[in-house]
Write an enzyme that holds these catalytic residues in place. Structure first.
Site, PDB file in Angstrom:
ATOM      1  N   SER A 144       0.829  -1.202   0.000  1.00  0.00           N
ATOM      2  CA  SER A 144       0.000   0.000   0.000  1.00  0.00           C
ATOM      3  C   SER A 144       0.869   1.260   0.000  1.00  0.00           C
ATOM      4  CB  SER A 144      -0.966  -0.042   1.193  1.00  0.00           C
ATOM      5  OG  SER A 144      -1.964   0.936   1.074  1.00  0.00           O
ATOM      6  N   GLU A 149      -9.360  -4.871  -4.399  1.00  0.00           N
ATOM      7  CA  GLU A 149      -8.622  -3.921  -3.564  1.00  0.00           C
ATOM      8  C   GLU A 149      -9.538  -2.929  -2.844  1.00  0.00           C
ATOM      9  OE1 GLU A 149      -5.516  -3.585  -2.765  1.00  0.00           O
ATOM     10  OE2 GLU A 149      -4.284  -4.607  -4.254  1.00  0.00           O
ATOM     11  N   HIS A 158      -7.969  -5.191  -0.187  1.00  0.00           N
ATOM     12  CA  HIS A 158      -6.700  -4.599   0.229  1.00  0.00           C
ATOM     13  C   HIS A 158      -6.271  -5.210   1.560  1.00  0.00           C
ATOM     14  CE1 HIS A 158      -3.821  -1.364  -0.372  1.00  0.00           C
ATOM     15  NE2 HIS A 158      -4.011  -0.908   0.859  1.00  0.00           N
TER      16      HIS A 158
END
Length: 505
Positions: A215, A341, A435
């Site tokens: 990330s 995500e 995510h």
């Protein structure tokens, strides 16, 4: 924070060794290593040696708050490094409901630390992974048990390093006239230099450093790799779920956010705010930053109020532009995403889950509805909110990741591209593989995610098998530049003729 943390920090910040500081401070089995600041004592954990809470820079307190990182003072004697240092100051994580809660453990003093895990067996110098955590430039800690590197180090016969870096306003307030200029990136650069100068003492090879992260940490790993100052220290880049659809913050936007923040703090932008910012309690800085986030919040955005600034330190040019122009030509690259995500950001948001088609068109800024219809046609069973989430997954994560892989391929330097498809263990939420879903399978730290929705009721044998293939492939890449190896699936690089992608399910 406990008094134990504060007492220990005071001992360390005054340069006094913690040897003999009290019962229980010495590990049962230990290893002493000499660094450029002094000697440290780590702990033998079976086949792996760990060194936790090693300071790589001085505490960013007093005049060093909102200043570039400075070298840590030398210390006498032997410093125990058997426990991770505190987190940097931060508020609650945006994805806490998904990944699990953390007990606040931060302290401004002694927060710029790193952690090293290395196999105990001797031999040739080992490749090194320097891995930076995510958290939207606002939360996270390299010392949390989520990111314990012992299993990964052993799996790949590599040295693993994780680190803290300043976050939120302390790391990304843009006031260059007082030294506040991409300070979180500066911290990461200091980590890389420390590793380059010291990792040989831990059995690591400073000539074979992979910088990686997830990330926000993946986004900055790429920034570090393309920057002329830090790039030469890096041989390989590991990029997990980088929000490459998020452009670097412009200086104008960063200045506007800083002015808004100073106003909320009651400081006058026209005056020199350095003294006021350094005098305020850090808790007040964090509370006010949370208020700034609420003022600037937008449903369709994952951007925090402050993050790396284009034209500031370490961001001379746009990241994707730099990659297209060949800035990664001399480095091996492995890059990928999870399948859903954006579900982590929007899938639990009632405003998105309950949105109708008109609401979604407005959030997407899709005036003609052409984008919406293209996605909705592919998934006729999807709700408007699910269509929105899929669009945002592509815009923020997937498209930029594929751009990097394609650019590398056309330059004759193929990248290895993956997608992580294993859904989280909460099917009733309909989040798929959001995510952060891959993190337990990189580090093998399943027990650390016990309170997370991602692993609730997960089959441990199946999880361990995926750790061996996913974590094993990424560790093989760190070691050799290729994710292929004994017992691992055959993984071909992304090429102009064949858009090769490895799927982990």
């Amino acid at each position: 924070m406990s008094n134990e943390w504060n007492d220990d920090n005071r001992r360390r910040e005054h340069g006094r060794p913690t040897e003999g500081a009290g019962p229980g401070t010495q590990p049962h089995r230990s290893t002493v290593v000499t660094t450029d600041r002094g000697r440290i004592r780590g702990e033998d954990e079976g086949p792996v040696r760990s060194f936790r809470g090693i300071p790589y820079a001085a505490s960013p307190v007093g005049d060093l708050r909102f200043a570039p990182p400075r070298p840590h003072p030398y210390w006498a004697g032997i410093r125990d490094t058997v426990r991770s240092g505190p987190s940097v100051p931060q508020g609650p994580a945006r994805l806490e409901r998904l990944v699990g809660p953390r007990t606040p453990d931060w302290s401004e003093a002694n927060c710029l630390t790193l952690n090293v895990w290395a196999p105990r067996t001797s031999g040739a110098p080992r490749p090194v992974l320097v891995w930076f955590h995510g958290g939207g430039f606002t939360s996270g800690c390299g010392g949390w048990d989520w990111y314990d590197g012992a299993r990964l180090a052993l799996l790949g016969d590599i040295v693993v390093v994780t680190a803290n870096y300043r976050l939120g306003p302390l790391g990304f307030l843009y006031r260059p006239e007082m030294g506040a200029d991409n300070l979180g990136l500066r911290d990461q650069g200091a980590v890389l230099r420390w590793v380059h100068d010291n990792i040989a003492a831990f059995g690591g090879d400073p000539r074979t450093i992979t910088v990686g992260g997830q990330s926000a940490g993946a986004w900055t790993a790429l920034l570090l790799a393309v920057d002329p100052e830090t790039g030469p220290l890096i041989r390989r880049v590991l990029v997990q779920s980088a929000p490459l659809g998020l452009p670097e913050q412009t200086r104008d936007a960063a200045r506007a956010a800083a002015v808004h923040y100073l106003a909320l703090l009651g400081l006058i932008p026209g005056d020199d705010p350095a003294g006021g910012l350094r005098a305020l309690p850090v808790e007040h800085l964090l509370r006010t930053y949370a208020g700034l986030g609420r003022d600037m919040a937008a449903t369709a955005s994952v951007a925090p109020p402050m993050y790396p600034v284009l034209g500031g330190f370490g961001v001379r040019r746009g990241l994707r532009e730099s990659v297209r122009e060949g800035a990664l030509a001399d480095k091996d690259v492995l890059i990928g995403t999870t399948r859903e995500e954006a579900a982590a950001f929007f899938g639990l948001n009632p405003a998105v889950r309950e949105a109708g088609r008109v609401d979604v068109l407005r959030m997407m800024r899709d005036e003609g509805g052409r984008v919406y219809e293209r996605y909705a046609t592919r998934r006729p069973e999807a709700t408007p909110g699910q269509v929105f989430t899929e669009v945002m997954s592509d815009r923020i994560f997937h498209a930029g990741t594929h751009d990097v892989a394609r650019a590398r391929a056309w330059q004759g330097h193929p990248a290895y591209l993956y997608r992580f498809d294993r859904p989280i263990a909460a099917p009733e939420l309909g989040l798929g593989a959001p995510h952060c879903a891959e993190l337990p399978y990189l580090f093998g730290t399943f027990d650390a995610f016990a309170e997370s929705l991602m692993l609730r009721g997960v089959d441990r044998a199946a999880a361990t098998e995926l750790f061996a293939t996913f974590g094993g492939a990424l560790a093989a890449f760190v070691a050799t530049g290729s994710p292929n190896g004994p017992g691992l699936p055959t993984w071909s690089p992304h090429s102009p003729k064949s858009a090769e992608t490895m799927f982990f399910r």
